[in-house]
Design a protein around this motif. Sequence first.
Motif, mmCIF file in Angstrom:
data_model
loop_
_atom_site.group_PDB
_atom_site.id
_atom_site.type_symbol
_atom_site.label_atom_id
_atom_site.label_comp_id
_atom_site.label_asym_id
_atom_site.label_seq_id
_atom_site.Cartn_x
_atom_site.Cartn_y
_atom_site.Cartn_z
ATOM 1 N N GLY A 59 13.229 -14.267 5.981
ATOM 2 C CA GLY A 59 12.710 -13.066 5.334
ATOM 3 C C GLY A 59 12.893 -13.125 3.828
ATOM 4 O O GLY A 59 11.982 -12.780 3.061
ATOM 5 N N GLU A 152 6.249 -10.750 2.257
ATOM 6 C CA GLU A 152 6.675 -10.719 3.661
ATOM 7 C C GLU A 152 5.523 -10.328 4.576
ATOM 8 O O GLU A 152 5.307 -10.947 5.622
ATOM 9 N N LEU A 185 9.413 -10.234 10.665
ATOM 10 C CA LEU A 185 9.083 -9.878 9.285
ATOM 11 C C LEU A 185 8.439 -8.502 9.200
ATOM 12 O O LEU A 185 8.641 -7.771 8.229
#
Length: 186
Positions: A59, A152, A185
């Motif tokens: 992440g 992300e 994510l």
Amino acid sequence: PWAASAVLTPPTPAQLPRITAVPRIVGIPEPWFFLLCGLALAPILTFTPILRYMGWFLGSLFHETGHAAMGWLLGCPTVPAIRIDGHAAAIHGEPSMLLRGLVMLVLAGLLVRMRARPVARVVLALALLAYPAIAYTETREVAFLLAGHLGEAGFATVLLLQALDGGFSGTPEERATHSMVGWYLV
């Protein structure tokens, strides 16, 4: 003046396109199975201590890459940094007139190249007009900060699409892993 052969006849069954059934796994269409599988597996990256760190690392990698990409796009040299002890940052330098000028030249070049495509032309013209309002003002800091989460989200989208269409190798393991990380994510 109409000829007899001008009469439209419906296509024969052999002329119709063949519709193939989507493969199913336990009764669920294959692409949806892998999305659901990843959704079920994603909490493992949150609740298992060693895997939690791996999830954080992935992440952070995507998050800081988003910051770095936006920094370079807005003319600020940027370096993402991720430490093993659990800290991450993207450090950007002072804006560079050269980098900003290059971005504007690329946008103008694309605008000229895409002049035959109306939608692309409008989008590029708007980008070329909006760019100075963002890159030459303090708005660039807001864009820089938002870009982490956009990074992300962008990587999550790519991973979930890979899970849907088969990934690079098409193996079930790869598709499930792409789905798991994509949902993590999200």
